[in-house]
Design a protein around this motif. Structure first.
Motif, PDB file in Angstrom:
ATOM      1  N   SER A   4       1.078  -1.284   0.197  1.00  0.00           N
ATOM      2  CA  SER A   4       0.403   0.637  -0.363  1.00  0.00           C
ATOM      3  C   SER A   4       0.775   1.842  -0.295  1.00  0.00           C
ATOM      4  O   SER A   4       1.952   1.066  -0.084  1.00  0.00           O
ATOM      5  N   ARG A  23      -3.123   4.047   1.346  1.00  0.00           N
ATOM      6  CA  ARG A  23      -4.248   4.301   0.325  1.00  0.00           C
ATOM      7  C   ARG A  23      -4.124   2.910  -0.090  1.00  0.00           C
ATOM      8  O   ARG A  23      -2.353   2.310  -0.383  1.00  0.00           O
ATOM      9  N   GLU A  24      -4.785   1.839  -0.824  1.00  0.00           N
ATOM     10  CA  GLU A  24      -4.732   0.723  -1.669  1.00  0.00           C
ATOM     11  C   GLU A  24      -4.072   1.148  -2.716  1.00  0.00           C
ATOM     12  O   GLU A  24      -3.465   0.572  -3.656  1.00  0.00           O
ATOM     13  N   ARG A  47       5.491   3.947  -1.391  1.00  0.00           N
ATOM     14  CA  ARG A  47       4.801   2.658  -1.994  1.00  0.00           C
ATOM     15  C   ARG A  47       5.229   1.535  -1.398  1.00  0.00           C
ATOM     16  O   ARG A  47       6.391   1.313  -0.862  1.00  0.00           O
TER      17      ARG A  47
END
Length: 148
Positions: A4, A23-24, A47
């Protein structure tokens, strides 16, 4: 363990504060700054292969600046928050950095990053030393009291 994005946002209603969220999907930066005056602005995103661990390590760096644990709101300069996320020792890749940050801000981020790395090295050295002292005491007790 879930991949994520760790995101750092600022909000005009909360000056001198940042919000750290997970956040995905890949966040898009720059859109919220011009869309509405009362929307959060994405300032940094990275990320991580393990997003929850990244959030935990970032919180560890900023724990004394926590204002609201439920909304992940911290009273900390943006540059320091970015450095706290950048120095997490998990595999990560920077996905977004606010292009409005000037050269002095980037220098501050680097200075804060160096400080976080130094503190981590000192903490690791302290616990490693304590481990060696513990092993030394165990060996001392083994040899001192087995002879008697």
């Amino acid at each position: 363990m879930q991949k994520s994005y760790l995101c750092i946002e600022t909000h005009p209603d909360h000056p001198n504060m940042v919000r750290i969220v997970m956040r995905e999907t890949r966040p898009r930066g720059g859109e919220t700054a011009s869309s509405a005056a009362h929307e959060p602005t994405l300032r940094y995103a990275a990320r991580f292969n393990d997003g929850e661990a990244a959030l935990m390590h970032t919180h560890e760096n900023l724990r004394r600046r926590l204002v609201d644990i439920d909304s992940h709101l911290y009273r900390v300069p943006l540059n320091q928050a970015i450095a706290a996320a950048e120095t997490v020792s998990l595999r990560h890749q920077r996905a977004y950095l606010d292009p409005d940050l000037d050269q002095s801000s980037l220098g501050e981020i680097e200075a804060y990053s160096n400080r976080y790395r130094l503190l981590k090295r000192r903490k690791d050295l302290f616990f490693e030393t304590m481990g060696y002292i513990g092993i030394g005491l165990l060996l001392f007790n083994l040899f001192a009291f087995s002879v008697a």
